[in-house]
Design a protein around this motif. Structure first.
Motif, PDB file in Angstrom:
ATOM      1  N   VAL A   1       0.049  -6.761  26.489  1.00  0.00           N
ATOM      2  CA  VAL A   1      -0.104  -6.661  25.030  1.00  0.00           C
ATOM      3  C   VAL A   1      -0.080  -5.208  24.565  1.00  0.00           C
ATOM      4  CG1 VAL A   1      -1.630  -7.140  23.091  1.00  0.00           C
ATOM      5  CG2 VAL A   1      -1.278  -8.884  24.860  1.00  0.00           C
ATOM      6  N   PRO A   2      -0.837  -4.288  25.186  1.00  0.00           N
ATOM      7  CA  PRO A   2      -0.714  -2.878  24.763  1.00  0.00           C
ATOM      8  C   PRO A   2       0.703  -2.338  24.911  1.00  0.00           C
ATOM      9  CG  PRO A   2      -2.670  -3.182  26.111  1.00  0.00           C
ATOM     10  CD  PRO A   2      -1.896  -4.450  26.190  1.00  0.00           C
ATOM     11  N   LEU A   3       1.373  -2.709  25.998  1.00  0.00           N
ATOM     12  CA  LEU A   3       2.742  -2.238  26.191  1.00  0.00           C
ATOM     13  C   LEU A   3       3.674  -2.796  25.121  1.00  0.00           C
ATOM     14  CD1 LEU A   3       4.464  -0.540  28.127  1.00  0.00           C
ATOM     15  CD2 LEU A   3       4.934  -2.623  29.426  1.00  0.00           C
ATOM     16  N   PHE A   4       3.464  -4.042  24.736  1.00  0.00           N
ATOM     17  CA  PHE A   4       4.264  -4.652  23.671  1.00  0.00           C
ATOM     18  C   PHE A   4       4.064  -3.904  22.358  1.00  0.00           C
ATOM     19  CE2 PHE A   4       4.632  -7.548  20.096  1.00  0.00           C
ATOM     20  CZ  PHE A   4       5.877  -8.126  20.304  1.00  0.00           C
ATOM     21  N   LEU A   5       2.828  -3.572  22.032  1.00  0.00           N
ATOM     22  CA  LEU A   5       2.544  -2.866  20.782  1.00  0.00           C
ATOM     23  C   LEU A   5       3.144  -1.461  20.792  1.00  0.00           C
ATOM     24  CD1 LEU A   5      -1.167  -3.961  20.220  1.00  0.00           C
ATOM     25  CD2 LEU A   5       0.898  -4.864  19.109  1.00  0.00           C
ATOM     26  N   ILE A   6       3.102  -0.803  21.938  1.00  0.00           N
ATOM     27  CA  ILE A   6       3.699   0.531  22.038  1.00  0.00           C
ATOM     28  C   ILE A   6       5.204   0.460  21.831  1.00  0.00           C
ATOM     29  CG2 ILE A   6       4.185   2.427  23.632  1.00  0.00           C
ATOM     30  CD1 ILE A   6       1.428   1.946  24.850  1.00  0.00           C
ATOM     31  N   VAL A   7       5.843  -0.506  22.504  1.00  0.00           N
ATOM     32  CA  VAL A   7       7.297  -0.652  22.372  1.00  0.00           C
ATOM     33  C   VAL A   7       7.680  -0.989  20.939  1.00  0.00           C
ATOM     34  CG1 VAL A   7       9.242  -2.118  23.063  1.00  0.00           C
ATOM     35  CG2 VAL A   7       7.674  -1.241  24.797  1.00  0.00           C
TER      36      VAL A   7
ATOM     37  N   SER B   1       6.187  -0.020  18.321  1.00  0.00           N
ATOM     38  CA  SER B   1       5.863   1.089  17.418  1.00  0.00           C
ATOM     39  C   SER B   1       6.585   2.381  17.770  1.00  0.00           C
ATOM     40  CB  SER B   1       4.342   1.324  17.426  1.00  0.00           C
ATOM     41  OG  SER B   1       3.637   0.158  17.076  1.00  0.00           O
ATOM     42  N   ILE B   2       7.674   2.301  18.501  1.00  0.00           N
ATOM     43  CA  ILE B   2       8.432   3.507  18.826  1.00  0.00           C
ATOM     44  C   ILE B   2       9.015   4.097  17.540  1.00  0.00           C
ATOM     45  CG2 ILE B   2      10.441   4.417  20.054  1.00  0.00           C
ATOM     46  CD1 ILE B   2       8.180   3.736  21.909  1.00  0.00           C
TER      47      ILE B   2
ATOM     48  N   GLY C   1       6.252   5.066  13.282  1.00  0.00           N
ATOM     49  CA  GLY C   1       6.408   3.863  14.087  1.00  0.00           C
ATOM     50  C   GLY C   1       6.084   2.581  13.350  1.00  0.00           C
ATOM     51  N   GLN C   2       6.265   2.588  12.038  1.00  0.00           N
ATOM     52  CA  GLN C   2       5.949   1.411  11.240  1.00  0.00           C
ATOM     53  C   GLN C   2       7.167   0.959  10.445  1.00  0.00           C
ATOM     54  OE1 GLN C   2       2.719   2.736   8.785  1.00  0.00           O
ATOM     55  NE2 GLN C   2       1.218   2.707  10.448  1.00  0.00           N
ATOM     56  N   GLY C   3       7.192  -0.337  10.115  1.00  0.00           N
ATOM     57  CA  GLY C   3       8.231  -0.870   9.242  1.00  0.00           C
ATOM     58  C   GLY C   3       9.364  -1.570   9.957  1.00  0.00           C
ATOM     59  N   GLY C   4       9.436  -1.510  11.279  1.00  0.00           N
ATOM     60  CA  GLY C   4      10.543  -2.139  12.000  1.00  0.00           C
ATOM     61  C   GLY C   4      10.073  -2.795  13.289  1.00  0.00           C
ATOM     62  N   ILE C   5      11.009  -2.933  14.222  1.00  0.00           N
ATOM     63  CA  ILE C   5      10.694  -3.619  15.476  1.00  0.00           C
ATOM     64  C   ILE C   5      10.735  -2.673  16.672  1.00  0.00           C
ATOM     65  CG2 ILE C   5      11.512  -5.845  14.653  1.00  0.00           C
ATOM     66  CD1 ILE C   5      14.104  -5.372  16.208  1.00  0.00           C
ATOM     67  N   GLY C   6      11.024  -1.390  16.451  1.00  0.00           N
ATOM     68  CA  GLY C   6      11.029  -0.435  17.551  1.00  0.00           C
ATOM     69  C   GLY C   6      12.050  -0.777  18.616  1.00  0.00           C
ATOM     70  N   TRP C   7      11.587  -0.845  19.856  1.00  0.00           N
ATOM     71  CA  TRP C   7      12.467  -1.167  20.992  1.00  0.00           C
ATOM     72  C   TRP C   7      12.524  -2.648  21.310  1.00  0.00           C
ATOM     73  CZ3 TRP C   7      11.180   3.132  25.159  1.00  0.00           C
ATOM     74  CH2 TRP C   7      11.857   4.309  24.806  1.00  0.00           C
TER      75      TRP C   7
ATOM     76  N   ILE D   1      14.357  -1.759  29.737  1.00  0.00           N
ATOM     77  CA  ILE D   1      14.527  -0.883  30.906  1.00  0.00           C
ATOM     78  C   ILE D   1      13.411   0.152  31.034  1.00  0.00           C
ATOM     79  CG2 ILE D   1      16.008   0.892  31.904  1.00  0.00           C
ATOM     80  CD1 ILE D   1      18.412  -0.662  30.838  1.00  0.00           C
ATOM     81  N   ILE D   2      13.154   0.912  29.971  1.00  0.00           N
ATOM     82  CA  ILE D   2      12.273   2.076  30.072  1.00  0.00           C
ATOM     83  C   ILE D   2      10.819   1.722  30.410  1.00  0.00           C
ATOM     84  CG2 ILE D   2      11.374   4.091  28.861  1.00  0.00           C
ATOM     85  CD1 ILE D   2      14.316   4.277  29.630  1.00  0.00           C
ATOM     86  N   PRO D   3      10.177   0.744  29.732  1.00  0.00           N
ATOM     87  CA  PRO D   3       8.740   0.519  29.992  1.00  0.00           C
ATOM     88  C   PRO D   3       8.420   0.126  31.429  1.00  0.00           C
ATOM     89  CG  PRO D   3       9.400  -0.508  27.930  1.00  0.00           C
ATOM     90  CD  PRO D   3      10.661  -0.072  28.603  1.00  0.00           C
ATOM     91  N   LEU D   4       9.339  -0.568  32.107  1.00  0.00           N
ATOM     92  CA  LEU D   4       9.071  -1.030  33.467  1.00  0.00           C
ATOM     93  C   LEU D   4       9.770  -0.172  34.509  1.00  0.00           C
ATOM     94  CD1 LEU D   4       9.377  -4.897  32.936  1.00  0.00           C
ATOM     95  CD2 LEU D   4       7.408  -3.409  32.609  1.00  0.00           C
TER      96      LEU D   4
END
Length: 299
Positions: free
Chosen positions: A133-139, A141-142, A152-158, A166-169
């Motif tokens: 869940v934290p990783l999802f929120l970070i992705v 809010s990119i 990092g607001q207003g869209g879907i980020g990554w 690819i990058i988070p894992l």
């Protein structure tokens, strides 16, 4: 006067001791339990729907066209391409990040390197599910990606992007620790001699040290490719487009309705999904086993 010859009893060969026999029995039973689902999957891929309904182990004939029809029924070729792209991307990113971090922890005079190493070891104890869940929120809010503003607001980020897949894992603490252990085993005299010859730190890392830890690199590649190829939970969370779904997620969606699933096609696709991992391990087995055997707590 005759001399009596005393013959000592012949000891039973060590191969037939009760403990060893029990070990072989347990290992054989375990191997059969592990290989039975795989055999059932392969045999089911060649069956007809009628044979599956009767639950017969052996198909009446080898229906090779099931594999062709599976490719037509669902976009498995696209899923294969997506999984290959993710696996290659994650592995390349992992090698770049984890080897440099491992080299820095092993060979550079960094203040607090022992504490950093302890931090990486502690991270090995954290289950991946806890950080989902934290990783999802970070992705999500990119900044400046997916319609997000600088905050990092207003869209879907990554989300729903190759970056998010690819990058988070792509950088695991395990691989950093593994690389560090191998760099520690390389003599420091090699780096000192290279510095005397005027070679920079990156040149020492790239041209001197890294070629000497090939077993570690192959071990990291095998682990990372296998993890990326079999990835399911993370792609399920961040993708909604069928054009970006990897193979394991595509297989799960294909089997979403058990009443309508075509089991021969599903098993054919699953068998093809396992084939690249088997081939990879067969070719990399020697270096992989060598890399795992040489890992120890050093330094």
């Amino acid at each position: 006067m005759t001399s009596a010859t005393v013959t000592a009893p012949i000891a039973a060969p060590s191969a037939w001791r009760p403990g060893r026999i029990l070990l072989y029995v347990v290992l054989t039973v375990g191997a059969l339990l592990m290989i039975t689902p795989f055999l059932w999957m392969v045999l089911t891929a060649f069956k007809s729907d009628l044979e599956i309904a009767k639950f017969s182990w052996l198909p009446g004939e080898l229906r090779w066209h099931n594999f062709v029809e599976a490719m037509r029924t669902a976009p498995f070729l696209r899923y294969f391409r997506n999984s290959l792209f993710i696996a290659v991307g994650e592995t390349a990113f992992t090698l770049a990040v984890c080897t440099t971090a491992g080299y820095a922890l092993a060979k550079l005079p960094i203040k607090g390197s022992k504490a950093l190493l302890s931090y990486f070891i502690l991270l090995l104890l954290v289950p991946f599910q806890i950080i989902l869940v934290p990783l999802f929120l970070i992705v999500k809010s990119i900044p400046l990606f997916g319609g997000n503003n600088i905050l990092g607001q207003g869209g879907i980020g990554w989300l729903n992007s190759w970056w998010g897949l690819i990058i988070p894992l792509g950088a695991a603490p395990l691989f950093t620790f593994l690389a560090r252990q191998f760099y520690v085993s390389v003599p420091n005299e090699l780096a000192q001699a290279a510095r005397v010859d005027g070679l920079g730190e990156f040149g020492i890392f790239w041209r001197i040290m890294t070629p000497l830890i090939k077993p570690a690199l192959i071990t990291i590649c095998v682990f990372q490719i296998e993890a990326a190829w079999n990835g399911f939970l993370w792609p399920l969370m961040i993708t909604t487009s069928d054009t970006m779904r990897p193979l394991q997620l595509g297989l799960a969606i294909f089997a979403q309705n058990p009443a309508e699933v075509q089991w021969p096609y599903l098993m054919a696709g699953t068998a093809l999904a396992t084939l690249p991992m088997i081939v990879m391990f067969v070719f990399a087995q020697k270096r992989f086993v060598e890399g795992m055997a040489n890992v120890g707590i050093k330094g």
